[in-house]
Write an enzyme that holds these catalytic residues in place. Structure first.
Site, short mmCIF file in Angstrom:
data_model
loop_
_atom_site.label_atom_id
_atom_site.label_comp_id
_atom_site.label_asym_id
_atom_site.label_seq_id
_atom_site.Cartn_x
_atom_site.Cartn_y
_atom_site.Cartn_z
N LEU A 1 62.15 41.40 -14.19
CA LEU A 1 61.31 41.81 -13.08
C LEU A 1 60.14 42.59 -13.65
O LEU A 1 60.27 43.27 -14.66
CB LEU A 1 62.09 42.69 -12.09
CG LEU A 1 63.32 42.09 -11.41
CD1 LEU A 1 64.02 43.15 -10.55
CD2 LEU A 1 62.95 40.89 -10.56
N ASP A 2 58.98 42.52 -13.00
CA ASP A 2 57.84 43.33 -13.42
C ASP A 2 58.23 44.81 -13.39
O ASP A 2 59.11 45.22 -12.62
CB ASP A 2 56.64 43.11 -12.49
CG ASP A 2 56.07 41.71 -12.59
OD1 ASP A 2 56.26 41.07 -13.64
OD2 ASP A 2 55.45 41.26 -11.62
N LYS A 3 57.55 45.60 -14.20
CA LYS A 3 57.86 47.02 -14.28
C LYS A 3 57.93 47.68 -12.91
O LYS A 3 58.85 48.45 -12.63
CB LYS A 3 56.80 47.74 -15.14
CG LYS A 3 57.04 49.22 -15.30
CD LYS A 3 55.95 49.91 -16.11
CE LYS A 3 54.71 50.16 -15.29
NZ LYS A 3 53.73 51.04 -15.98
N THR B 1 58.36 46.27 -9.95
CA THR B 1 59.16 45.57 -8.96
C THR B 1 60.59 46.07 -9.07
O THR B 1 61.15 46.13 -10.17
CB THR B 1 59.12 44.05 -9.17
OG1 THR B 1 57.78 43.58 -9.01
CG2 THR B 1 60.02 43.32 -8.17
#
Length: 336
Positions: A143-145, A147
């Protein structure tokens, strides 16, 4: 002091004046954690209008030009770190966690410490799958940082290979909740495009201009509008200011939901990379948009992860509620 790899610059906008410096920098440079920015400032790598500043707690000056010198990476094998984890499930083969927003998944330039990998190495004490290499042990997706939400990591090579096959076949249930500007039209549908690296900004992903192009990778998002909020001023009746959208991934590409929602004219609230007009612009028309201006990440949460256990064959499904910051955001949107 190590050699400089690059120097990044950013000008502080009026709405960012007065906020804490290390927080501002971590939002301006999405791939750098707040901890990393603080360390760089303390090392004397930040200039403000050409003058060195070493206090990461200093207040940002609106209109000032900040320059951050990023040193050459010193790659090393991750060391276990005692970082608390919210564990949803764990057995001998895999572990499922609820990742908080702000935590990077694996070490990379600008984030050599404080990642999910460091936390897993401590918790699992050497039992993570080594297929991902020293920087990504056990990691099969990310997951993106900024998110939040459900992630699975492999503790054995058999589980790692099995999970990789499930993701490759798109045989994984992945559902996200997102707050977006406006509301999708139609209220439910499927976005099917090819995603490529942006020609103008290498940090960004873009939809390929030619639908028939074989460039990039195919990305498919199924979405439905859960609810809408407010009424856009001076717009046709029934034009919402914002919406809560449920997105189900058929594929899992980098920034997929963020790019797809922006592509249909409904960028995620708080998204510094794909949100049109910058943070807070959606509610800038209202009398009180302080809450959204303080919401410093894309409003995206990985709410559901479901799959068949690659070793035991058990059907697993995990669902988590939105984190507190998104709940507060929803409460504010309800007042519009």
């Amino acid at each position: 002091m190590t050699a400089i790899a690059e120097t990044r610059t950013v000008e502080a906008g009026p709405e960012q004046g007065g906020e804490r410096l290390d927080r501002f920098l971590s939002q301006a440079f999405e791939d750098l954690s707040r901890t990393r920015c603080k360390a760089l400032v303390e090392e004397g790598r930040l200039t403000v209008d050409g003058q060195v500043l070493t206090d990461p707690s200093a207040k940002v000056k609106a209109g000032a030009l900040y320059g951050l010198a990023i040193p050459e990476p010193e790659q090393a094998e991750p060391v276990p770190e005692d970082i608390p984890l919210e564990i949803l499930f764990e057995d001998d083969h895999l572990i499922v966690v609820n990742k908080p927003a702000g935590m990077t998944v694996h070490p990379a330039a600008g984030n050599w410490t404080g990642t999910l990998v460091h936390a897993l190495l401590h918790h699992c004490r050497g039992s993570l799958s080594g297929i991902g290499g020293v920087e990504r042990p056990g990691i099969v997706h990310r997951l993106d940082k900024d998110t939040s939400g459900v992630m699975v990591a492999a503790k054995t090579d058999a589980a790692h290979q099995g999970l990789q096959q499930l993701f490759a076949r798109h045989d994984i249930e992945r559902v996200y909740l997102a707050f977006v500007r406006g509301a999708p039209k139609p209220r439910a549908g499927t976005i099917d495009t090819r995603l490529v690296r942006s020609d103008t900004d290498r940090k960004k992903i873009a939809v390929a201009r030619d639908p028939a192009s074989k460039a990039g990778k195919r990305a498919v998002t199924h979405y439905e509008t859960v609810r809408t909020f407010g009424q856009e001023p001076k717009a046709a009746i029934g034009t919402p200011m914002a919406a809560l959208v449920r997105c189900t991934l058929e594929t899992g590409r980098t920034h997929q939901i963020r790019v797809h929602m922006a592509h249909i004219g409904c960028p995620l609230l708080g998204d510094p990379l794909y949100g049109k007009g910058g943070r807070g612009s959606v509610l800038a028309r209202t009398d009180d948009d302080r809450l959204l201006k303080d919401f410093r990440r894309q409003a995206l949460h990985a709410a559901v992860l479901g799959f068949v256990h690659p070793v035991t064959g058990a059907e697993l499904r995990f669902e988590t509620e939105m984190p507190k910051d998104m709940q507060r955001l929803e409460g504010f949107l309800e007042t519009l």
